[in-house]
Design a protein around this motif. Structure first.
Motif, mmCIF file in Angstrom:
data_model
loop_
_atom_site.group_PDB
_atom_site.id
_atom_site.type_symbol
_atom_site.label_atom_id
_atom_site.label_comp_id
_atom_site.label_asym_id
_atom_site.label_seq_id
_atom_site.Cartn_x
_atom_site.Cartn_y
_atom_site.Cartn_z
ATOM 1 N N PHE A 76 -6.251 -17.170 -24.909
ATOM 2 C CA PHE A 76 -4.880 -17.156 -25.401
ATOM 3 C C PHE A 76 -4.194 -15.803 -25.195
ATOM 4 N N ALA A 77 -4.825 -14.721 -25.680
ATOM 5 C CA ALA A 77 -4.155 -13.427 -25.705
ATOM 6 C C ALA A 77 -4.120 -12.752 -24.337
ATOM 7 N N ILE A 78 -5.157 -12.946 -23.523
ATOM 8 C CA ILE A 78 -5.162 -12.331 -22.185
ATOM 9 C C ILE A 78 -4.512 -13.248 -21.155
ATOM 10 N N GLY A 79 -4.753 -14.565 -21.283
ATOM 11 C CA GLY A 79 -4.272 -15.491 -20.272
ATOM 12 C C GLY A 79 -2.971 -16.178 -20.605
ATOM 13 N N ALA A 80 -2.973 -17.021 -21.645
ATOM 14 C CA ALA A 80 -1.824 -17.901 -21.897
ATOM 15 C C ALA A 80 -0.594 -17.158 -22.386
ATOM 16 N N LEU A 81 -0.765 -16.261 -23.353
ATOM 17 C CA LEU A 81 0.396 -15.627 -23.981
ATOM 18 C C LEU A 81 1.218 -14.808 -22.981
ATOM 19 N N PRO A 82 0.615 -13.914 -22.192
ATOM 20 C CA PRO A 82 1.433 -13.179 -21.211
ATOM 21 C C PRO A 82 2.081 -14.101 -20.182
ATOM 22 N N LEU A 83 1.354 -15.160 -19.770
ATOM 23 C CA LEU A 83 1.923 -16.089 -18.795
ATOM 24 C C LEU A 83 3.112 -16.842 -19.378
ATOM 25 N N ILE A 84 3.031 -17.224 -20.642
ATOM 26 C CA ILE A 84 4.152 -17.918 -21.276
ATOM 27 C C ILE A 84 5.376 -17.006 -21.328
ATOM 28 N N PHE A 85 5.168 -15.740 -21.649
ATOM 29 C CA PHE A 85 6.290 -14.801 -21.632
ATOM 30 C C PHE A 85 6.892 -14.708 -20.228
ATOM 31 N N ALA A 86 6.029 -14.688 -19.222
ATOM 32 C CA ALA A 86 6.521 -14.633 -17.843
ATOM 33 C C ALA A 86 7.331 -15.879 -17.507
ATOM 34 N N ALA A 87 6.827 -17.049 -17.926
ATOM 35 C CA ALA A 87 7.565 -18.286 -17.670
ATOM 36 C C ALA A 87 8.900 -18.280 -18.408
ATOM 37 N N MET A 88 8.916 -17.757 -19.640
ATOM 38 C CA MET A 88 10.177 -17.656 -20.375
ATOM 39 C C MET A 88 11.168 -16.766 -19.645
ATOM 40 N N SER A 89 10.674 -15.660 -19.080
ATOM 41 C CA SER A 89 11.580 -14.763 -18.356
ATOM 42 C C SER A 89 12.175 -15.452 -17.133
ATOM 43 N N HIS A 90 11.499 -16.488 -16.627
ATOM 44 C CA HIS A 90 12.021 -17.284 -15.516
ATOM 45 C C HIS A 90 13.014 -18.331 -16.008
ATOM 46 N N PHE A 91 12.702 -18.979 -17.146
ATOM 47 C CA PHE A 91 13.510 -20.107 -17.602
ATOM 48 C C PHE A 91 14.708 -19.700 -18.451
ATOM 49 N N VAL A 92 14.638 -18.603 -19.217
ATOM 50 C CA VAL A 92 15.772 -18.217 -20.064
ATOM 51 C C VAL A 92 17.045 -18.012 -19.239
ATOM 52 N N PRO A 93 17.001 -17.296 -18.094
ATOM 53 C CA PRO A 93 18.214 -17.211 -17.280
ATOM 54 C C PRO A 93 18.716 -18.570 -16.795
ATOM 55 N N LEU B 170 0.722 -32.212 -16.031
ATOM 56 C CA LEU B 170 1.603 -31.980 -17.164
ATOM 57 C C LEU B 170 1.584 -33.170 -18.126
ATOM 58 N N PHE B 171 1.580 -34.379 -17.582
ATOM 59 C CA PHE B 171 1.489 -35.561 -18.446
ATOM 60 C C PHE B 171 0.132 -35.572 -19.159
ATOM 61 N N GLY B 172 -0.930 -35.199 -18.434
ATOM 62 C CA GLY B 172 -2.243 -35.104 -19.054
ATOM 63 C C GLY B 172 -2.274 -34.073 -20.168
ATOM 64 N N ALA B 173 -1.535 -32.971 -19.994
ATOM 65 C CA ALA B 173 -1.469 -31.952 -21.046
ATOM 66 C C ALA B 173 -0.828 -32.526 -22.307
ATOM 67 N N GLY B 174 0.213 -33.349 -22.126
ATOM 68 C CA GLY B 174 0.830 -33.987 -23.286
ATOM 69 C C GLY B 174 -0.134 -34.900 -24.017
ATOM 70 N N LEU B 175 -0.895 -35.694 -23.251
ATOM 71 C CA LEU B 175 -1.906 -36.551 -23.866
ATOM 72 C C LEU B 175 -2.978 -35.712 -24.565
ATOM 73 N N LEU C 182 -5.503 -25.966 -20.330
ATOM 74 C CA LEU C 182 -5.918 -25.972 -18.931
ATOM 75 C C LEU C 182 -5.052 -26.894 -18.070
ATOM 76 N N PRO C 183 -4.819 -28.160 -18.447
ATOM 77 C CA PRO C 183 -3.925 -28.975 -17.611
ATOM 78 C C PRO C 183 -2.484 -28.482 -17.631
ATOM 79 N N LEU C 184 -2.038 -27.937 -18.770
ATOM 80 C CA LEU C 184 -0.666 -27.434 -18.844
ATOM 81 C C LEU C 184 -0.450 -26.286 -17.875
ATOM 82 N N VAL C 185 -1.318 -25.286 -17.926
ATOM 83 C CA VAL C 185 -1.126 -24.091 -17.105
ATOM 84 C C VAL C 185 -1.339 -24.398 -15.623
ATOM 85 N N SER C 186 -2.359 -25.181 -15.304
ATOM 86 C CA SER C 186 -2.590 -25.494 -13.893
ATOM 87 C C SER C 186 -1.432 -26.305 -13.319
ATOM 88 N N GLY C 187 -0.899 -27.267 -14.096
ATOM 89 C CA GLY C 187 0.229 -28.042 -13.613
ATOM 90 C C GLY C 187 1.492 -27.215 -13.468
#
Length: 374
Positions: free
Chosen positions: A35-52, A254-259, A291-296
């Motif tokens: 979470f702290a090394i992998g997912a959290l920084p990546l989510i911030f990066a994705a936010m920096s892409h999507f917020v604009p 992504l659909f698998g991540a939702g499930l 894992l399915p969320l990030v890979s997708g």
């Protein structure tokens, strides 16, 4: 390049978490590696892409792109302490750094929303709520370190605000925008659906966060968050159908991540009622959802980050490499996560194989992508 780096290190962090888990490391160290090394920084990066995109404004400033690196450094320190490789007082510095980066990012997102060309997309409100949950999660665990008597309850608040609050809200808000992009098909109901779902999602997250103190709140948390997920998945199924959703490796993941998240929410409710230990639920969140969320998501976003601008043959070729076998990887993640939660620890080999498959595809895609642009 920072976005590409964070995408690659997220996969490396997931592999590290699997290795730590297989070697018997402390569960907290395993979770924070993912979470702290992998997912959290990546989510911030994705936010920096999507917020604009959500605010119809220009790209993020260089300073904003560096904030995920601060969070990742804090995550490395946290893992080192929790694994027993560093002194405990380092956690205080990591928490202060994390709070500072989160506050700065939240302030930037609010400014972008106020300066939006027209009314911002409702997905922005999900990001603001998610960032608020992350800030509260960090404050909760900081208070727990300073108040040992309340550490147990505050640790659970920290866990639920991080997983269902920060990661969950960000994921649901992003998927409403990302899934139509992946499929190349519009979803006119995405924005109204996000507006209707957010108050319910926040109520579910609040119930989950307080369930560590009041276990009966697990029931409304499961019903509310599970209802939001079922509503979203059903709308996708009704709009596009199985052939479309599973015909592309990214959308299948992504659909698998939702499930997977739905299964984790049900398992979390069982844990809250004392029917299931907590550790399988945390591991399930990683394998069934993250894992399915990030890979997708990376299969769709990395080619855009690598080759910005209009669609090009190089971007299309890179995406084709990353989405290949995406449905198979999703099956490995979901099957491995489900079996591991049921007590079959050997099933960890399945998500490990999925991570290895995506890691190899990522290396080949980046190498081929560089050659394609040249």
């Amino acid at each position: 390049m920072i976005l590409i780096y964070l995408g690659c290190t997220a996969i490396a962090a997931f592999a590290l978490a699997l290795v730590l888990g297989l070697t018997g490391a402390a569960p907290a160290a395993v979770a924070h590696a993912a979470f702290a090394i992998g997912a959290l920084p990546l989510i911030f990066a994705a936010m920096s892409h999507f917020v604009p995109v959500l605010t119809r404004s220009g790209g993020a400033e260089p300073g904003v792109h560096r904030l995920p690196l601060v969070l990742q450094a804090a995550g490395v320190v946290a893992v080192a302490v929790l694994a027993g490789w560093g002194p405990g007082w380092l956690l205080h510095g990591a928490l202060v750094a994390g709070l500072g980066a989160t506050g700065a990012f939240l302030a930037w997102a609010i400014r972008r929303g106020r300066a939006s060309l027209g009314k911002p997309h409702p997905g922005l409100a999900w990001y603001l709520a998610a960032l608020g949950c992350l800030g509260l999660a960090l404050v909760a665990i900081f208070a727990g370190l300073l108040w040992p008597a309340g550490y147990g309850a505050l640790r659970l608040v920290h866990l639920h605000l991080n997983t269902l609050g920060f990661i969950g809200l960000t994921a649901i808000g992003t998927l409403h925008v990302l899934m139509p992009t992946v499929l190349g098909k519009p979803d006119p109901q995405a924005a109204p659906r996000l507006r209707r779902q957010l108050p319910w999602a926040l109520g579910g997250v609040a119930s989950a966060a307080l369930a560590g103190v009041l276990p009966w709140l697990s029931v409304p948390a499961v019903l509310i968050i599970g209802g939001v997920l079922v509503h979203t998945l059903w709308c996708w199924w009704r709009s596009w159908g199985a052939a479309t959703l599973f015909g592309d490796g990214a959308s299948a993941s992504l659909f698998g991540a939702g499930l997977g998240l739905l299964a984790v929410v049900l398992a979390g409710g069982a844990h809250g009622l004392g029917w299931l230990p907590g550790r399988p639920a945390v591991g399930g969140f990683f394998m069934l959802f993250l894992l399915p969320l990030v890979s997708g998501a990376l299969a769709q976003l990395l080619p855009v980050w690598r080759f910005p601008g209009p669609m090009s043959p190089a971007r299309a070729a890179m995406r084709a490499r990353l989405v290949r076998f995406g449905a198979l990887r999703a099956v490995l993640f979901l099957a491995g996560g489900g079996l591991t939660m049921a007590g079959f620890e050997a099933a960890l080999a399945l998500p490990a194989a999925g991570v290895l498959m995506f890691g190899v595809a990522l290396v080949v895609a980046l190498a081929g992508g560089g050659a394609g642009r040249a």
